[in-house]
Motif scaffolding. Structure first.
Motif, short mmCIF file in Angstrom:
data_model
loop_
_atom_site.label_atom_id
_atom_site.label_comp_id
_atom_site.label_asym_id
_atom_site.label_seq_id
_atom_site.Cartn_x
_atom_site.Cartn_y
_atom_site.Cartn_z
N MET A 1 47.13 32.17 48.17
CA MET A 1 46.32 32.68 49.26
C MET A 1 46.94 33.95 49.86
O MET A 1 46.26 34.95 50.09
N ILE A 2 48.25 33.90 50.10
CA ILE A 2 48.93 35.07 50.67
C ILE A 2 48.88 36.23 49.69
O ILE A 2 48.61 37.38 50.08
N ALA A 3 49.13 35.95 48.41
CA ALA A 3 49.10 37.01 47.39
C ALA A 3 47.72 37.65 47.33
O ALA A 3 47.59 38.88 47.23
N ALA A 4 46.67 36.83 47.37
CA ALA A 4 45.31 37.35 47.31
C ALA A 4 45.00 38.21 48.54
O ALA A 4 44.38 39.28 48.42
N PHE A 5 45.45 37.76 49.70
CA PHE A 5 45.15 38.49 50.94
C PHE A 5 45.82 39.87 50.95
O PHE A 5 45.17 40.88 51.23
N VAL A 6 47.13 39.92 50.66
CA VAL A 6 47.83 41.20 50.75
C VAL A 6 47.41 42.14 49.62
O VAL A 6 47.38 43.36 49.79
N THR A 7 47.05 41.58 48.45
CA THR A 7 46.57 42.44 47.37
C THR A 7 45.23 43.06 47.73
O THR A 7 45.00 44.26 47.52
N GLY A 8 44.33 42.26 48.28
CA GLY A 8 43.06 42.80 48.74
C GLY A 8 43.23 43.83 49.83
O GLY A 8 42.57 44.88 49.84
N ALA A 9 44.15 43.55 50.77
CA ALA A 9 44.42 44.50 51.85
C ALA A 9 44.95 45.82 51.31
O ALA A 9 44.61 46.89 51.81
N MET A 10 45.78 45.75 50.26
CA MET A 10 46.34 46.96 49.67
C MET A 10 45.22 47.88 49.17
O MET A 10 45.22 49.09 49.44
N THR A 25 51.86 46.86 51.94
CA THR A 25 51.12 45.73 51.37
C THR A 25 51.34 45.63 49.85
O THR A 25 51.29 44.53 49.30
N LEU A 26 51.58 46.76 49.19
CA LEU A 26 51.92 46.72 47.76
C LEU A 26 53.21 45.94 47.54
O LEU A 26 53.29 45.07 46.66
N SER A 32 54.92 38.43 46.87
CA SER A 32 54.20 37.16 46.97
C SER A 32 53.75 36.66 45.60
O SER A 32 53.78 35.46 45.32
N ILE A 33 53.35 37.59 44.72
CA ILE A 33 52.96 37.18 43.37
C ILE A 33 54.15 36.63 42.60
O ILE A 33 54.04 35.61 41.90
N LEU A 34 55.30 37.28 42.74
CA LEU A 34 56.50 36.79 42.06
C LEU A 34 56.90 35.41 42.56
O LEU A 34 57.29 34.54 41.76
N VAL A 35 56.82 35.20 43.87
CA VAL A 35 57.15 33.88 44.43
C VAL A 35 56.18 32.82 43.91
O VAL A 35 56.58 31.72 43.52
N TRP A 36 54.90 33.17 43.88
CA TRP A 36 53.89 32.24 43.37
C TRP A 36 54.14 31.90 41.90
O TRP A 36 54.10 30.73 41.51
#
Length: 250
Positions: A1-10, A25-26, A32-36
């Protein structure tokens, strides 16, 4: 969810040219993607197979073409390649509609640095490719060396590629020719950076015992990515370095 949000915000922030916020945000998106990926994918199962009833057992782990993630990478990179070849088409489209493409007096990126970049890309691709069989055969130390070396070579290749138009003074705001050259170089260098990050990620997984000769889905997917990366680099360098010579430019 966090990865999707910040990627969309970017992407939204980049649309409105909020560059500082875009870079922030990048960075958050990558982290966040790496953590996921680290916490939520490529689990090593407690046993190779599981009984699902009626005398049928199914494997709990698959890698390579037998896994869904390998095909997800293939489909993703097919779409990515479509976008890339659209840029290459744009280069040749501009050539057909402009009588001065490349324009007189404007140097292309030359041959030296594109050639250096191509050699580095070839070695990075080779390192990514050889890391898979080395790891699978149990030569883990050699595989780790290939992953680390491939990542370093990828960064160097991307840097050499960006240096080519910079050192010849190509200004993207002057003419469509330097603009499309810079676009192709940035596209390829950005993908090289992603490829390097992937190799370093596999190296970290290997060092933590999460990537083994048996459970090797990560390096399988990364090796597939690098096949697409190799084609991208070859086409980019042939387009920006060799075509101007064939067309009578610099």
């Amino acid at each position: 969810m966090i990865a999707a949000f910040v990627t969309g915000a970017m992407f939204i922030l980049a649309t409105f040219h909020y560059w500082t916020a875009t870079l922030i945000t990048l960075a958050l998106s990558i982290a966040s993607i790496l953590v996921w990926l680290w916490r939520g994918t490529s689990f090593i199962p407690e046993k190779p197979e599981k009984d699902v009833g009626l005398g049928l057992t199914l494997p709990l782990y698959a890698s390579g073409p037998a896994s869904a993630s390998w095909w997800a990478m293939f489909i993703t990179m097919t779409g990515d390649a479509t976008a890339f070849f659209s840029l290459v088409f744009g280069y040749f489209f501009f050539f057909t509609i402009h009588t001065d493409f490349p324009p007189t007096g404007v140097e292309g990126p030359g041959l030296l640095w594109p050639a250096v970049s191509l050699v580095l890309f070839a070695h990075a691709w080779g390192a990514a490719r050889i890391a898979l069989p080395l790891n699978r055969s149990g030569r883990v130390a050699a595989a780790r060396l290939a992953m680390a070396g491939g990542g370093v070579l990828a960064i160097a290749a991307g840097g050499a590629l960006l240096w080519a138009p910079y050192t010849t003074g190509l200004e993207p705001s002057v003419h469509v020719y330097p603009a499309i050259v810079w676009t192709l170089c940035i596209w390829t260098a950005a993908h090289a950076a992603v490829g390097a990050l992937m190799l370093f990620y596999c190296l970290a997984r290997s060092l933590r015992g999460l990537l083994t000769p048996v459970y090797d889905i990560d390096i399988h997917n990364v090796a597939l990515y690098w096949h697409f990366m190799g084609v991208t680099a070859l086409v980019t360098l042939a387009t920006i370095a060799l075509f101007p010579l064939a067309a009578g430019g610099s």
